[in-house]
Scaffold this motif. Structure first.
Motif, PDB file in Angstrom:
ATOM      1  N   ILE A  36     -12.337 -60.688  -4.212  1.00 24.73           N
ATOM      2  CA  ILE A  36     -13.530 -61.463  -3.854  1.00 24.73           C
ATOM      3  C   ILE A  36     -13.211 -62.950  -3.920  1.00 24.73           C
ATOM      4  O   ILE A  36     -12.305 -63.365  -4.643  1.00 24.73           O
ATOM      5  N   GLY A  37     -13.948 -63.737  -3.157  1.00 26.21           N
ATOM      6  CA  GLY A  37     -13.692 -65.166  -3.060  1.00 26.21           C
ATOM      7  C   GLY A  37     -14.527 -66.022  -3.981  1.00 26.21           C
ATOM      8  O   GLY A  37     -14.365 -67.239  -4.034  1.00 26.21           O
ATOM      9  N   ALA A  38     -15.441 -65.387  -4.698  1.00 24.48           N
ATOM     10  CA  ALA A  38     -16.280 -66.125  -5.642  1.00 24.48           C
ATOM     11  C   ALA A  38     -16.783 -65.145  -6.687  1.00 24.48           C
ATOM     12  O   ALA A  38     -16.944 -63.954  -6.420  1.00 24.48           O
ATOM     13  N   VAL A  39     -17.048 -65.660  -7.867  1.00 22.20           N
ATOM     14  CA  VAL A  39     -17.586 -64.840  -8.939  1.00 22.20           C
ATOM     15  C   VAL A  39     -18.820 -65.540  -9.498  1.00 22.20           C
ATOM     16  O   VAL A  39     -18.848 -66.772  -9.630  1.00 22.20           O
ATOM     17  N   LEU A  40     -19.858 -64.750  -9.759  1.00 23.86           N
ATOM     18  CA  LEU A  40     -21.073 -65.311 -10.322  1.00 23.86           C
ATOM     19  C   LEU A  40     -20.861 -65.602 -11.795  1.00 23.86           C
ATOM     20  O   LEU A  40     -20.056 -64.943 -12.462  1.00 23.86           O
ATOM     21  N   VAL A  41     -21.580 -66.592 -12.298  1.00 24.17           N
ATOM     22  CA  VAL A  41     -21.489 -66.970 -13.706  1.00 24.17           C
ATOM     23  C   VAL A  41     -22.866 -66.707 -14.315  1.00 24.17           C
ATOM     24  O   VAL A  41     -23.870 -67.254 -13.855  1.00 24.17           O
ATOM     25  N   THR A  42     -22.888 -65.835 -15.327  1.00 27.44           N
ATOM     26  CA  THR A  42     -24.156 -65.469 -15.951  1.00 27.44           C
ATOM     27  C   THR A  42     -24.094 -65.723 -17.453  1.00 27.44           C
ATOM     28  O   THR A  42     -23.032 -65.655 -18.073  1.00 27.44           O
ATOM     29  N   ALA A  43     -25.268 -66.020 -18.001  1.00 27.85           N
ATOM     30  CA  ALA A  43     -25.409 -66.197 -19.446  1.00 27.85           C
ATOM     31  C   ALA A  43     -26.801 -65.723 -19.826  1.00 27.85           C
ATOM     32  O   ALA A  43     -27.770 -66.009 -19.107  1.00 27.85           O
ATOM     33  N   ALA A  44     -26.894 -64.995 -20.907  1.00 27.76           N
ATOM     34  CA  ALA A  44     -28.171 -64.453 -21.384  1.00 27.76           C
ATOM     35  C   ALA A  44     -28.903 -63.706 -20.266  1.00 27.76           C
ATOM     36  O   ALA A  44     -30.117 -63.804 -20.125  1.00 27.76           O
TER      37      ALA A  44
END
Length: 144
Positions: A36-44
Motif C-alpha cells: 500500500i502507498g499510505a497507512v492511516l495513523v490512529t490513536a485512541a
C-alpha cells in the motif's frame, strides 16, 4: 458516475494503521508488507493522520532524517480529508484533485471503515464506462 464508496470498499482488505509514536520504519514495513502507498495513523480508536510515500519522500528523505529514529507523528499529514460511504466516485475524484491527495479514509457514522485510493476510483470509473459501452452496443445491435 453512480458507483458509491461503499461499493469500492467491497472486497477490499482490512484497514492498516499505525500509532503516531511508532517509528517511520515500522510504518514503512506495514506499507511494504501490504503493498500500500499510505497507512492511516490512529490513536485512541480515532483517525489522527495519514503517512504516505509522498510524506516519506518529502519530509524524511529530502531532510536526511533516519526512519528508525523518527516517529510517525513527526512527519504524518494531520489535515486528513475523509469521505463517507455514500459519496460517489465523481465526488471522490473532485476532492482528490482539489486537495491533491491519492488516499481517502472512509468514515461511516463516526467510525473508520476503510480507505480508498486513486486506483480504486479510476477502476470504478473504467468499470462504469465499460458497462455503459456494453449497454449501448447491445441497444444498437438490437435495432434500438
Amino acid at each position: 458516475m453512480t458507483t458509491l464508496v461503499r461499493h469500492m470498499l467491497a472486497g477490499k482488505p482490512d484497514v492498516h494503521a499505525v500509532d503516531p509514536d511508532d517509528t517511520v520504519l515500522d510504518a514503512l514495513k506495514v506499507m511494504a508488507d501490504h503493498n500500500i502507498g499510505a497507512v492511516l495513523v490512529t490513536a485512541a480508536g480515532g483517525l489522527v493522520g495519514i503517512l504516505s510515500e509522498r510524506d516519506y519522500a518529502r519530509k524524511m528523505v529530502l531532510h536526511g532524517k533516519a526512519s528508525h529514529d523518527t516517529t510517525v507523528r513527526e512527519v504524518m499529514t494531520t489535515e486528513v480529508v475523509s469521505v463517507s460511504v455514500d459519496w460517489t466516485c465523481d465526488q471522490c475524484m473532485a476532492v482528490m484533485t482539489d486537495k491533491r491527495v491519492r488516499h481517502l479514509p472512509v468514515v461511516d457514522q463516526g467510525r473508520l471503515v476503510g480507505v480508498i485510493s486513486i486506483g480504486d476510483v479510476v477502476r470504478a470509473v473504467v468499470e462504469e464506462q465499460q458497462s455503459t459501452i456494453s449497454t449501448l452496443e447491445n441497444f444498437i445491435m438490437s435495432g434500438g
